[in-house]
Design a protein around this motif. Structure first.
Motif, PDB file in Angstrom:
ATOM      1  N   PHE A 200     -15.878  -8.684 -18.904  1.00 23.08           N
ATOM      2  CA  PHE A 200     -16.578  -9.788 -18.268  1.00 23.08           C
ATOM      3  C   PHE A 200     -17.552 -10.460 -19.244  1.00 23.08           C
ATOM      4  O   PHE A 200     -17.753 -11.678 -19.185  1.00 23.08           O
ATOM      5  N   ASP A 201     -18.153  -9.677 -20.127  1.00 24.89           N
ATOM      6  CA  ASP A 201     -19.006 -10.270 -21.162  1.00 24.89           C
ATOM      7  C   ASP A 201     -18.188 -11.225 -22.029  1.00 24.89           C
ATOM      8  O   ASP A 201     -18.631 -12.343 -22.346  1.00 24.89           O
ATOM      9  N   TYR A 202     -17.006 -10.779 -22.426  1.00 26.65           N
ATOM     10  CA  TYR A 202     -16.142 -11.615 -23.265  1.00 26.65           C
ATOM     11  C   TYR A 202     -15.756 -12.903 -22.527  1.00 26.65           C
ATOM     12  O   TYR A 202     -15.781 -14.002 -23.108  1.00 26.65           O
ATOM     13  N   LEU A 203     -15.395 -12.788 -21.254  1.00 26.30           N
ATOM     14  CA  LEU A 203     -15.008 -13.961 -20.478  1.00 26.30           C
ATOM     15  C   LEU A 203     -16.173 -14.934 -20.323  1.00 26.30           C
ATOM     16  O   LEU A 203     -15.987 -16.156 -20.426  1.00 26.30           O
ATOM     17  N   ALA A 204     -17.367 -14.407 -20.097  1.00 24.39           N
ATOM     18  CA  ALA A 204     -18.544 -15.265 -19.973  1.00 24.39           C
ATOM     19  C   ALA A 204     -18.819 -15.998 -21.282  1.00 24.39           C
ATOM     20  O   ALA A 204     -19.123 -17.198 -21.296  1.00 24.39           O
ATOM     21  N   GLU A 205     -18.708 -15.274 -22.394  1.00 22.10           N
ATOM     22  CA  GLU A 205     -18.922 -15.895 -23.708  1.00 22.10           C
ATOM     23  C   GLU A 205     -17.871 -16.959 -24.001  1.00 22.10           C
ATOM     24  O   GLU A 205     -18.128 -17.915 -24.750  1.00 22.10           O
ATOM     25  N   SER A 206     -16.683 -16.802 -23.382  1.00 24.05           N
ATOM     26  CA  SER A 206     -15.596 -17.756 -23.585  1.00 24.05           C
ATOM     27  C   SER A 206     -15.598 -18.861 -22.524  1.00 24.05           C
ATOM     28  O   SER A 206     -14.722 -19.729 -22.535  1.00 24.05           O
ATOM     29  N   PHE A 207     -16.571 -18.822 -21.617  1.00 21.76           N
ATOM     30  CA  PHE A 207     -16.655 -19.790 -20.522  1.00 21.76           C
ATOM     31  C   PHE A 207     -15.337 -19.865 -19.756  1.00 21.76           C
ATOM     32  O   PHE A 207     -14.815 -20.942 -19.477  1.00 21.76           O
ATOM     33  N   PHE A 208     -14.821 -18.686 -19.403  1.00 20.19           N
ATOM     34  CA  PHE A 208     -13.566 -18.595 -18.664  1.00 20.19           C
ATOM     35  C   PHE A 208     -13.877 -18.088 -17.268  1.00 20.19           C
ATOM     36  O   PHE A 208     -14.523 -17.042 -17.107  1.00 20.19           O
ATOM     37  N   PRO A 209     -13.438 -18.796 -16.233  1.00 22.78           N
ATOM     38  CA  PRO A 209     -13.860 -18.467 -14.855  1.00 22.78           C
ATOM     39  C   PRO A 209     -13.236 -17.178 -14.319  1.00 22.78           C
ATOM     40  O   PRO A 209     -12.098 -16.835 -14.642  1.00 22.78           O
ATOM     41  N   THR A 210     -14.005 -16.496 -13.483  1.00 27.10           N
ATOM     42  CA  THR A 210     -13.543 -15.247 -12.887  1.00 27.10           C
ATOM     43  C   THR A 210     -13.721 -15.262 -11.373  1.00 27.10           C
ATOM     44  O   THR A 210     -14.676 -15.823 -10.843  1.00 27.10           O
ATOM     45  N   THR A 211     -12.759 -14.639 -10.721  1.00 28.06           N
ATOM     46  CA  THR A 211     -12.888 -14.262  -9.320  1.00 28.06           C
ATOM     47  C   THR A 211     -12.695 -12.757  -9.275  1.00 28.06           C
ATOM     48  O   THR A 211     -11.900 -12.217 -10.051  1.00 28.06           O
ATOM     49  N   VAL A 212     -13.443 -12.074  -8.439  1.00 29.44           N
ATOM     50  CA  VAL A 212     -13.426 -10.611  -8.450  1.00 29.44           C
ATOM     51  C   VAL A 212     -13.171 -10.089  -7.041  1.00 29.44           C
ATOM     52  O   VAL A 212     -13.859 -10.479  -6.091  1.00 29.44           O
ATOM     53  N   HIS A 213     -12.174  -9.211  -6.916  1.00 26.00           N
ATOM     54  CA  HIS A 213     -11.978  -8.507  -5.644  1.00 26.00           C
ATOM     55  C   HIS A 213     -13.231  -7.687  -5.347  1.00 26.00           C
ATOM     56  O   HIS A 213     -13.585  -6.784  -6.104  1.00 26.00           O
ATOM     57  N   ALA A 214     -13.887  -7.986  -4.262  1.00 21.96           N
ATOM     58  CA  ALA A 214     -15.102  -7.252  -3.887  1.00 21.96           C
ATOM     59  C   ALA A 214     -15.370  -7.465  -2.408  1.00 21.96           C
ATOM     60  O   ALA A 214     -15.035  -8.508  -1.847  1.00 21.96           O
ATOM     61  N   GLY A 215     -15.954  -6.453  -1.776  1.00 26.84           N
ATOM     62  CA  GLY A 215     -16.270  -6.578  -0.365  1.00 26.84           C
ATOM     63  C   GLY A 215     -15.056  -6.485   0.526  1.00 26.84           C
ATOM     64  O   GLY A 215     -15.051  -7.000   1.641  1.00 26.84           O
ATOM     65  N   GLU A 216     -14.020  -5.769   0.056  1.00 24.78           N
ATOM     66  CA  GLU A 216     -12.839  -5.520   0.884  1.00 24.78           C
ATOM     67  C   GLU A 216     -12.801  -4.042   1.258  1.00 24.78           C
ATOM     68  O   GLU A 216     -12.993  -3.671   2.403  1.00 24.78           O
ATOM     69  N   ALA A 217     -12.584  -3.172   0.268  1.00 21.46           N
ATOM     70  CA  ALA A 217     -12.553  -1.727   0.523  1.00 21.46           C
ATOM     71  C   ALA A 217     -13.895  -1.072   0.234  1.00 21.46           C
ATOM     72  O   ALA A 217     -14.094   0.098   0.544  1.00 21.46           O
ATOM     73  N   ALA A 218     -14.808  -1.805  -0.365  1.00 18.62           N
ATOM     74  CA  ALA A 218     -16.154  -1.300  -0.641  1.00 18.62           C
ATOM     75  C   ALA A 218     -17.151  -2.353  -0.165  1.00 18.62           C
ATOM     76  O   ALA A 218     -16.784  -3.490   0.117  1.00 18.62           O
ATOM     77  N   GLY A 219     -18.421  -1.960  -0.114  1.00 18.48           N
ATOM     78  CA  GLY A 219     -19.403  -2.810   0.539  1.00 18.48           C
ATOM     79  C   GLY A 219     -20.272  -3.641  -0.370  1.00 18.48           C
ATOM     80  O   GLY A 219     -19.824  -4.205  -1.370  1.00 18.48           O
ATOM     81  N   LEU A 220     -21.545  -3.697  -0.022  1.00 14.91           N
ATOM     82  CA  LEU A 220     -22.466  -4.635  -0.666  1.00 14.91           C
ATOM     83  C   LEU A 220     -22.672  -4.348  -2.144  1.00 14.91           C
ATOM     84  O   LEU A 220     -22.834  -5.277  -2.941  1.00 14.91           O
ATOM     85  N   ASP A 221     -22.651  -3.070  -2.537  1.00 15.46           N
ATOM     86  CA  ASP A 221     -22.831  -2.754  -3.960  1.00 15.46           C
ATOM     87  C   ASP A 221     -21.692  -3.326  -4.795  1.00 15.46           C
ATOM     88  O   ASP A 221     -21.891  -3.761  -5.928  1.00 15.46           O
ATOM     89  N   SER A 222     -20.495  -3.323  -4.233  1.00 14.89           N
ATOM     90  CA  SER A 222     -19.345  -3.893  -4.933  1.00 14.89           C
ATOM     91  C   SER A 222     -19.519  -5.393  -5.112  1.00 14.89           C
ATOM     92  O   SER A 222     -19.232  -5.944  -6.191  1.00 14.89           O
ATOM     93  N   ILE A 223     -19.991  -6.068  -4.082  1.00 11.44           N
ATOM     94  CA  ILE A 223     -20.223  -7.510  -4.171  1.00 11.44           C
ATOM     95  C   ILE A 223     -21.320  -7.806  -5.171  1.00 11.44           C
ATOM     96  O   ILE A 223     -21.207  -8.716  -6.005  1.00 11.44           O
ATOM     97  N   ARG A 224     -22.372  -7.009  -5.125  1.00 12.56           N
ATOM     98  CA  ARG A 224     -23.477  -7.207  -6.062  1.00 12.56           C
ATOM     99  C   ARG A 224     -23.004  -7.053  -7.503  1.00 12.56           C
ATOM    100  O   ARG A 224     -23.338  -7.852  -8.382  1.00 12.56           O
ATOM    101  N   SER A 225     -22.171  -6.042  -7.759  1.00 12.15           N
ATOM    102  CA  SER A 225     -21.657  -5.827  -9.107  1.00 12.15           C
ATOM    103  C   SER A 225     -20.725  -6.963  -9.521  1.00 12.15           C
ATOM    104  O   SER A 225     -20.713  -7.369 -10.694  1.00 12.15           O
ATOM    105  N   ALA A 226     -19.947  -7.494  -8.582  1.00 13.87           N
ATOM    106  CA  ALA A 226     -19.061  -8.620  -8.901  1.00 13.87           C
ATOM    107  C   ALA A 226     -19.865  -9.821  -9.378  1.00 13.87           C
ATOM    108  O   ALA A 226     -19.465 -10.521 -10.319  1.00 13.87           O
ATOM    109  N   LEU A 227     -21.016 -10.042  -8.754  1.00 11.67           N
ATOM    110  CA  LEU A 227     -21.846 -11.183  -9.119  1.00 11.67           C
ATOM    111  C   LEU A 227     -22.639 -10.948 -10.400  1.00 11.67           C
ATOM    112  O   LEU A 227     -22.737 -11.830 -11.255  1.00 11.67           O
TER     113      LEU A 227
END
Length: 371
Positions: A200-227
């Motif tokens: 994710f660091d590499y993608l951010a440095e490359s300005f490449f967009p991400t969507t992350v599976h989160a908040g489906e099988a796990a809860g708020l901590d997963s969403i927080r980590s995705a963000l």
């Protein structure tokens, strides 16, 4: 709402299938036609539950309706098993685009994990190239038939393997050649986005967009980590963000809700939620709220101003389409055409297209809805 034998339904006399739609959360290996599975499995010497396409479709749906994401994912062993050659990938990608056209989709993003398709000698690049070839064949055929559609690849890394940085580099390398974004997929619980932080660091440095599976099988901590770790611009499902909402009172049809910090951030920043109603029921993602479509927190999130979008997740496993998902929501929550248009505009605005093309896409939607 009755869905006819052609898989269509009507709202105010308007065919839902005919309306322009945007598909953001659509897995390639979850959208293989049962007949195609049978034919490719026969070529590869893979056993299938039935040689009848209808019966195999039933098998996928029954195995997927388990209430467990882990069990749900096991059905992919068969589909990925028949997706191990360039010819198979090209065919499946072409048919995928054909199925989007039949569903009224004008823009789609298809997510898949190249690392899962290498057992018969393909390289990562060859796999991506094969899928892109199929997409372009499907787009060209649609254009010849008078239908305008565009499909971009979301290159996914499996969150439980150790190839995420390699796959991130692959995605960036295919930018401008078909890849529009990056995703992580696979078992969510126990494999947080923080585990893939270098990618994710590499993608951010490359300005490449991400969507992350989160908040489906796990809860708020997963969403927080995705963000925070994944710098996600969208949340794949994200339905469990509703766990950060507390209903404090009801007055008639009005509901008064207290927001947690995470929910308020997601709502106020208009971070899109890639909600997949039928899939969320099948995997138990909404078990905290109930087991029926009317129990899905979709409407609560919508009424509170979250950027909700409607998606299929896996067409084959859920035996569904965007047309059907919209019909189910209309039936559960009495939505009208204005609501359905809002969901499509939300999806268009959330797409990983340049802003000028997003605006053109929104114009196509508003025109198609008669505005």
């Amino acid at each position: 709402m009755p869905i006819d034998q052609n898989g269509d339904a009507h709202v105010d006399g308007v065919s839902l299938r005919s309306l322009p739609k945007v598909s953001l959360h659509d897995h390639l290996d979850g959208a293989v036609r049962p007949q195609t599975v049978i034919e490719l499995a026969d070529e590869a010497g893979i056993e299938v539950a039935s040689q009848d396409a209808g019966e195999l479709a039933d098998w996928f749906a029954e195995k997927s309706d388990s209430g467990s994401l882990v069990e749900y994912l096991k059905t992919f062993d068969l589909t990925t098993g028949v997706m191990q050659t360039a010819e198979a990938l090209t065919r499946i990608a072409r048919e995928f685009v054909e199925d989007l056209v039949a569903d009224g989709v004008v823009y789609g993003e298809v997510r898949w994990a190249p690392e899962q398709h290498l057992t018969r000698g393909m390289s990562l690049d060859e796999a991506v190239e094969a899928v892109q070839e199929g997409i372009e064949q499907g787009e060209d055929a649609a254009d010849d038939a008078g239908h305008d559609i565009r499909v971009g690849q979301l290159i996914s890394a499996m969150r439980h393997t150790d190839r995420s940085l390699e796959i991130a580099r692959l995605a960036v390398d295919w930018r401008g050649r078909g890849a529009v974004g990056f995703d992580i997929a696979g078992p969510e619980d126990g494999f947080p986005p923080s585990r893939l932080r270098p990618a994710f660091d590499y993608l951010a440095e490359s300005f490449f967009p991400t969507t992350v599976h989160a908040g489906e099988a796990a809860g708020l901590d997963s969403i927080r980590s995705a963000l925070l770790d994944g710098r996600a611009l969208r949340l794949g499902h994200g339905v469990r963000i509703a766990q950060d909402l507390q209903i404090v009172s009801r007055e008639g049809e009005e509901v008064f809700v207290e927001f947690g910090d995470l929910a308020r951030w997601v709502r106020d920043r208009e971070i899109p939620l890639e909600l997949s109603p039928s899939s969320n029921l099948q995997t138990g993602a909404i078990a905290a709220w109930g087991t029926e479509m009317a129990d899905h927190p979709f409407d609560l999130l919508y009424q509170l101003g979250f950027a909700v979008t409607v998606n299929v997740d896996n067409r084959t496993m859920s035996r569904t389409s965007l047309t059907r998902e919209l019909a189910l929501l209309v039936e559960a929550f009495d939505y009208g055409l204005d609501d359905l248009e809002t969901f499509q505009i939300n999806a268009a605005a959330a797409s990983f297209l340049p802003v000028e093309e997003r605006e053109e896409l929104i114009d196509i939607i508003t025109e198609g809805f008669g505005d």
